[in-house]
Design a protein around this motif. Structure first.
Motif, short mmCIF file in Angstrom:
data_model
loop_
_atom_site.label_atom_id
_atom_site.label_comp_id
_atom_site.label_asym_id
_atom_site.label_seq_id
_atom_site.Cartn_x
_atom_site.Cartn_y
_atom_site.Cartn_z
N ASP A 147 0.89 -1.02 -0.05
CA ASP A 147 -0.01 -0.06 0.11
C ASP A 147 0.75 1.14 0.17
O ASP A 147 0.55 2.42 0.12
CB ASP A 147 -0.95 -0.15 1.08
N GLY A 148 2.22 1.02 -0.26
CA GLY A 148 3.14 2.26 -0.15
C GLY A 148 3.64 2.77 1.24
O GLY A 148 4.65 3.49 0.95
N ARG A 149 3.19 2.18 2.22
CA ARG A 149 3.70 2.51 3.64
C ARG A 149 5.25 2.03 3.80
O ARG A 149 5.43 1.00 3.28
CB ARG A 149 2.86 2.13 4.83
N THR A 150 6.14 2.81 4.35
CA THR A 150 7.43 2.26 4.48
C THR A 150 7.81 2.57 6.08
O THR A 150 7.36 3.35 6.90
CB THR A 150 8.29 3.14 3.68
N PHE A 151 8.53 1.40 6.56
CA PHE A 151 8.98 1.27 7.90
C PHE A 151 10.47 0.93 7.99
O PHE A 151 10.92 0.03 7.06
CB PHE A 151 8.11 0.21 8.80
#
Length: 397
Positions: A147-151
Motif C-alpha cells: 500500500d506504499g507505507r514504509t517502515f
C-alpha cells in the motif's frame, strides 16, 4: 568449514554448478543484471499468464484468487551497507598532490551499497520472514508494504546455514498476514506461484509448477548450506529473494532463494515447514543451533568404489560398500577428535544404516548439541565404532 556433500564422482572434487543468490548481482558471461536502484511507485500486481492450455481450464482466475489472498502481505526490502575500501597508495603521494594541487582527485575510503529483496509478513505484530543474504550486514533496512507505507526494519535474527532471517517492523496491529501452507503436502507437478519484487518491478507474480522436491543444496551447488529445496520453473530473478512461493490456494509453501545462472526456468525455494521452525528459533533466540561433525563427504556405492580401486592412479583404496566416504576431516572438529580419518566409510550412526551423504547430514542436523553419536566406520578391511560428540557449527575456526 561445514559438513558438506561433494559431487558423486570420487575423482572430481569440485562442481561446475553456479548458484546465484537472488539479492546480489547476477553475472552471466559478460552480462550483468543488476537490481533496480530506482524507487518506482508501487505497481498493480503483474501476473505472468499461463499458456493457452492453462487458460482453457479457467484462465488465470485461480492465480488471481491466490495472489489476492497473500499479495498485500508481501513486502519489498531495501538495504544499505557501507563498506570501507583500501586507499590506493598513489592517491596519497605527496608529490602528486603538490603538483596537481586542488585539482588532484580525492578518493573516498567508503562506499554505499544498496540491495533489494522481498519478504512476507508472518504475524500482525510486524514479524517478516526473508532470506539471510538479503539483510546480512546491512546498516539500514527499509520495508515497504504494497500500500506504499514504509517502515524501518530491525533484523531480529539471521541464520546463514539455512539462509533465513527475521525482520521486525513497528506498524501497529492491522498488518496483513500471509497464510502458511505445508511443504510436506507439496507434490511434483503442483502449481507454483512466485510473488516478489524482481529487478525492482514491485508486486510481480509469475506462474509455473513444482519441478521436483528435496533438491539438496549440494546438488544445487551451495555446499555451505543445509537445505533440501523445492525446485520450480516459475520465473525467479534478482530481487525475488525472500519472497513467497505459493500453491494454487494462495498458501506459502516456500521462500524463493536461488537460481542456476546457466539455465532458464530452474529456481529454488526453501520449504516452508523448515522455514517455520527456523523462524521460531530466530524470534526466540536470534540464532539457530546447528550440530556438526566436521567432515566433507560423498555418497559411496560398491560400483563407485570399484571404479576408484581399479584406477592405478588412485590415491587410496576404498571399501566396496554402501555408505558415506569421508573425503576430508576438518582439523580440531568433533570428527577429528574422535579419530575419523580421510578414506573412512561411515556405514551406521547409532545402529542405523547410513547410505547417503544427505541422510547423514539429516541425522546430524536432527541431533542435539553435545550429543554423543556412535559412528560405525569401515576402514580398509576393518570395522570400528567411534564416539563423536557434536558441536556447534558456528564454532568452526
Amino acid at each position: 568449514m561445514r559438513i558438506s556433500q561433494v559431487p558423486r564422482s570420487i575423482r572430481q572434487l569440485s562442481t561446475h554448478v553456479l548458484a546465484i543468490f537472488l539479492g546480489v548481482v547476477l553475472t552471466v558471461s559478460c552480462l550483468q543484471v543488476l537490481p533496480s536502484q530506482a524507487e518506482p511507485a508501487p505497481d498493480p500486481v503483474v501476473t505472468q499468464r499461463p499458456s493457452t492450455a492453462v487458460g482453457a481450464i479457467g484462465s488465470s482466475s485461480f492465480v488471481t484468487a491466490a495472489v489476492n489472498r497473500v499479495g498485500s502481505a508481501v513486502v519489498r526490502i531495501d538495504t544499505e551497507k557501507t563498506i570501507t575500501r583500501p586507499v590506493d597508495p598513489i592517491m596519497e603521494d605527496p608529490f602528486l598532490r603538490r603538483f596537481f594541487g586542488e585539482s588532484f582527485p580525492q578518493q573516498s575510503p567508503t562506499e554505499q551499497l544498496r540491495g533489494l529483496g522481498s519478504g512476507f509478513i508472518l504475524d500482525k505484530s510486524g514479524i517478516i520472514l526473508t532470506n539471510a543474504h538479503v539483510v546480512d550486514q546491512a546498516d539500514k533496512v527499509t520495508v515497504r508494504l504494497k500500500d506504499g507505507r514504509t517502515f524501518e526494519g530491525k533484523v531480529k535474527g539471521i541464520d546463514e546455514v539455512t539462509d533465513l532471517a527475521v525482520v521486525k517492523i513497528n506498524a501497529g496491529s492491522d498488518l496483513p498476514v500471509a497464510p502458511l501452507g505445508s511443504s510436506s503436502n507439496v507434490q511434483v507437478g503442483d502449481w507454483a506461484i512466485a510473488v516478489g519484487n524482481p529487478l525492482g518491478f514491485d508486486n510481480t507474480v509469475t506462474l509455473g509448477i513444482v519441478s521436483t522436491l528435496k533438491r539438496s543444496s549440494a546438488q544445487v551447488g551451495i555446499s555451505d548450506k543445509r537445505l533440501d529445496f523445492i525446485q520450480t520453473d516459475a520465473a525467479i530473478n534478482p530481487g525475488n529473494s525472500g519472497g513467497p512461493l505459493l500453491n494454487g490456494q494462495g498458501e506459502v509453501i516456500g521462500i524463493n532463494t536461488a537460481i542456476r545462472a546457466d539455465a532458464m526456468g530452474i529456481g529454488f525455494a526453501i520449504p516452508i515447514d523448515k522455514a517455520k521452525a527456523i523462524a521460531a528459533q530466530l524470534q526466540r533466540d536470534g540464532k539457530v543451533v546447528h550440530p556438526y561433525l566436521g567432515v566433507q563427504m560423498v555418497t559411496l556405492t560398491p560400483q563407485l568404489a570399484r571404479q576408484n580401486n581399479s584406477d592405478p592412479n588412485s590415491a587410496i583404496q576404498i571399501p566396496e560398500v554402501n555408505g558415506v566416504l569421508v573425503m576430508r576431516v576438518v582439523p580440531n572438529s568433533p570428527a577429528a577428535k574422535a579419530g575419523i580419518r580421510r578414506g573412512d566409510v561411515i556405514v551406521q550412526i547409532d545402529n542405523k544404516p547410513i547410505t547417503s551423504a544427505e541422510q547423514l547430514q539429516g541425522v546430524v542436523e536432527d541431533s542435539r548439541l553435545g550429543e554423543m553419536l556412535q559412528v560405525k566406520v569401515q576402514r580398509g578391511n576393518q570395522t570400528q565404532v567411534l564416539s563423536v560428540r557434536t558441536a556447534q557449527l558456528q564454532d568452526i575456526s
